[in-house]
Scaffold this motif. Structure first.
Motif, PDB file in Angstrom:
ATOM      1  N   ASP A 193       0.852  -1.183   0.000  1.00 14.91           N
ATOM      2  CA  ASP A 193       0.000   0.000   0.000  1.00 14.91           C
ATOM      3  C   ASP A 193       0.891   1.237   0.000  1.00 14.91           C
ATOM      4  N   VAL A 194       0.729   2.095  -0.996  1.00 12.56           N
ATOM      5  CA  VAL A 194       1.537   3.317  -1.086  1.00 12.56           C
ATOM      6  C   VAL A 194       0.709   4.565  -0.814  1.00 12.56           C
ATOM      7  N   GLY A 195      -0.549   4.392  -0.454  1.00 15.21           N
ATOM      8  CA  GLY A 195      -1.405   5.529  -0.156  1.00 15.21           C
ATOM      9  C   GLY A 195      -1.847   6.258  -1.408  1.00 15.21           C
ATOM     10  N   THR A 196      -2.383   7.439  -1.214  1.00 17.66           N
ATOM     11  CA  THR A 196      -2.868   8.235  -2.342  1.00 17.66           C
ATOM     12  C   THR A 196      -1.795   9.209  -2.799  1.00 17.66           C
ATOM     13  N   GLY A 197      -1.911   9.649  -4.034  1.00 20.07           N
ATOM     14  CA  GLY A 197      -0.981  10.633  -4.572  1.00 20.07           C
ATOM     15  C   GLY A 197       0.348  10.064  -5.019  1.00 20.07           C
ATOM     16  N   ASP A 236     -16.875  -7.086 -15.616  1.00 21.28           N
ATOM     17  CA  ASP A 236     -15.945  -8.195 -15.397  1.00 21.28           C
ATOM     18  C   ASP A 236     -14.510  -7.703 -15.205  1.00 21.28           C
ATOM     19  N   ASP A 237     -14.210  -6.470 -15.657  1.00 19.63           N
ATOM     20  CA  ASP A 237     -12.872  -5.901 -15.525  1.00 19.63           C
ATOM     21  C   ASP A 237     -12.729  -5.027 -14.285  1.00 19.63           C
ATOM     22  N   ALA A 238     -13.832  -4.824 -13.545  1.00 22.88           N
ATOM     23  CA  ALA A 238     -13.826  -3.899 -12.410  1.00 22.88           C
ATOM     24  C   ALA A 238     -12.824  -4.346 -11.347  1.00 22.88           C
ATOM     25  N   VAL A 239     -12.009  -3.394 -10.937  1.00 26.01           N
ATOM     26  CA  VAL A 239     -11.008  -3.645  -9.893  1.00 26.01           C
ATOM     27  C   VAL A 239     -11.227  -2.576  -8.823  1.00 26.01           C
ATOM     28  N   VAL A 240     -11.529  -3.010  -7.621  1.00 27.73           N
ATOM     29  CA  VAL A 240     -11.763  -2.050  -6.554  1.00 27.73           C
ATOM     30  C   VAL A 240     -10.461  -1.404  -6.119  1.00 27.73           C
ATOM     31  N   HIS A 241      -9.408  -2.200  -6.018  1.00 23.84           N
ATOM     32  CA  HIS A 241      -8.101  -1.679  -5.581  1.00 23.84           C
ATOM     33  C   HIS A 241      -7.027  -2.320  -6.443  1.00 23.84           C
ATOM     34  N   GLN A 242      -6.287  -1.517  -7.186  1.00 27.24           N
ATOM     35  CA  GLN A 242      -5.209  -2.021  -8.037  1.00 27.24           C
ATOM     36  C   GLN A 242      -3.899  -1.737  -7.322  1.00 27.24           C
ATOM     37  N   PRO A 243      -3.342  -2.744  -6.606  1.00 26.06           N
ATOM     38  CA  PRO A 243      -2.112  -2.484  -5.863  1.00 26.06           C
ATOM     39  C   PRO A 243      -0.902  -2.367  -6.769  1.00 26.06           C
TER      40      PRO A 243
END
Length: 104
Positions: A51-55, A93-100
């Motif tokens: 997790d790198v946070g936002t920005g 089908d391509d939806a990604v809630v969080h792309q790490p």
């Protein structure tokens, strides 16, 4: 301890400042931000995440000084709509809630 340069360390009024390493030193000059807290995300593929946070906006990822492969996915052009922020996924089908941010 890293050596950090600021505006006061630059040349002014047409003057050039040259910084040299000490004899025998092997300095690394980087603008990188370290990423910590890596966790195994997919044992089968050897993919890790952090997790790198936002920005956090990066195009390159290095692991131990070597350019690493970033996570990616294939999209059909018909599954996305381009907009001023990038794109919107239209195919659920391509939806990604969080792309790490991932590395192998």
């Amino acid at each position: 301890m890293p050596l950090r340069f600021g505006a006061a360390d630059s040349g002014r009024d047409g003057h050039t400042v040259t910084w040299n390493a000490a004899r025998g030193a092997a300095p690394v000059v980087t603008g990188a931000d370290p990423v910590t807290g890596w966790e195994l995300d997919d044992l089968a593929t050897g993919v890790y995440r952090a997790d790198v946070g936002t920005g956090f906006d990066t195009r390159q990822l290095y692991v131990d000084g070597v350019l690493a492969q970033r996570a990616r996915m294939s999209l059909n052009p018909s599954d996305i709509t381009l907009n001023e922020d990038g794109f919107t996924l239209d195919n659920p089908d391509d939806a990604v809630v969080h792309q790490p941010l991932c590395a192998r």
